[in-house]
Scaffold this active site. Sequence first.
Site, PDB file in Angstrom:
ATOM      1  N   GLY A   1      -2.982 -13.789  -7.763  1.00 57.83           N
ATOM      2  CA  GLY A   1      -3.190 -13.298  -9.119  1.00 57.83           C
ATOM      3  C   GLY A   1      -2.014 -12.516  -9.671  1.00 57.83           C
TER       4      GLY A   1
ATOM      5  CE1 TYR B   1      -2.523  -4.174   1.081  1.00 57.47           C
ATOM      6  CE2 TYR B   1      -3.356  -2.078   0.236  1.00 57.47           C
ATOM      7  CZ  TYR B   1      -2.642  -3.254   0.052  1.00 57.47           C
ATOM      8  OH  TYR B   1      -2.042  -3.503  -1.163  1.00 57.47           O
TER       9      TYR B   1
END
Length: 277
Positions: free
Chosen positions: A17, A162
Amino acid sequence: MAGTTSRIVLITGAAGGIGRAMVASLLVAGHRIAALDYDAKGLDALLRAHGARPNLHAIEADLSTAKGCEAGMAAAISHFGRVEVLVNNAGIGVSSLRPDAETRLPSLEELSGPVWDRFFAINVTAPMLLTRAAVPMMREAGWGRIINNTTSFRTMLRVLPYGATKAALEASSAVWAAELAGTGVTVNVLIPGGPTDTPFIGAESGWARDAMLRPSVMGPPLTWLVSDAAGDFTGQRIIAARWDNSLTGAEAAARASRAIGWPELGADAVWLTAKNS
């Protein structure tokens, strides 16, 4: 776009995206794009969206391995002759572990060695290897841009693995900016500034998609960073959501940025000084 110097840009994670939004903005600005992703179908969709054009080239490569990084860079150079701008955007997030991991955060028990290694391979090692490969070309030309997508400090301190990988990339960005100061090669961080409506965030996150940032917020600051006008801008992190399009690029950057990382925290350290001999 009239008056724009066309640059050769390698964007990783180009089929996602945010990557697609970056590609679209830079194509409008007249740049040539090597769009790298591991997702072949996503790359096909990207090419179809923009039609056949010589300034957009798709590269399928797996950045989880050193071989994949080498092949990806080689393919970009083979097609365009060199790389002038490297956008390290590809990443793996916790939604890859399970769809609700953005809100029900991964526990220590879920962080096996292979999971930890894969996150670091894609989010930290790949940007380092690609940067290491691109910098000699940029140094020789006396012009280059390294742009890294990290994350917020809040996420770094809350979300493993992450956050740890993005903290490492943030620190690396600061070091590279200092190392390359004065060479004509700039190093900056560009992040959306909050949850962004892309498949990177799992469908079961529980967050309202219409309340998220749009990937397109990355376009204006990225386009400015690639321009010649940003030649003296380095060592900074830009929050794309704070970019004001009513201002000049330099003014918008000044308002939306701060130094990479949080250098003021360095005052907490106690350093030894060498004794005079």
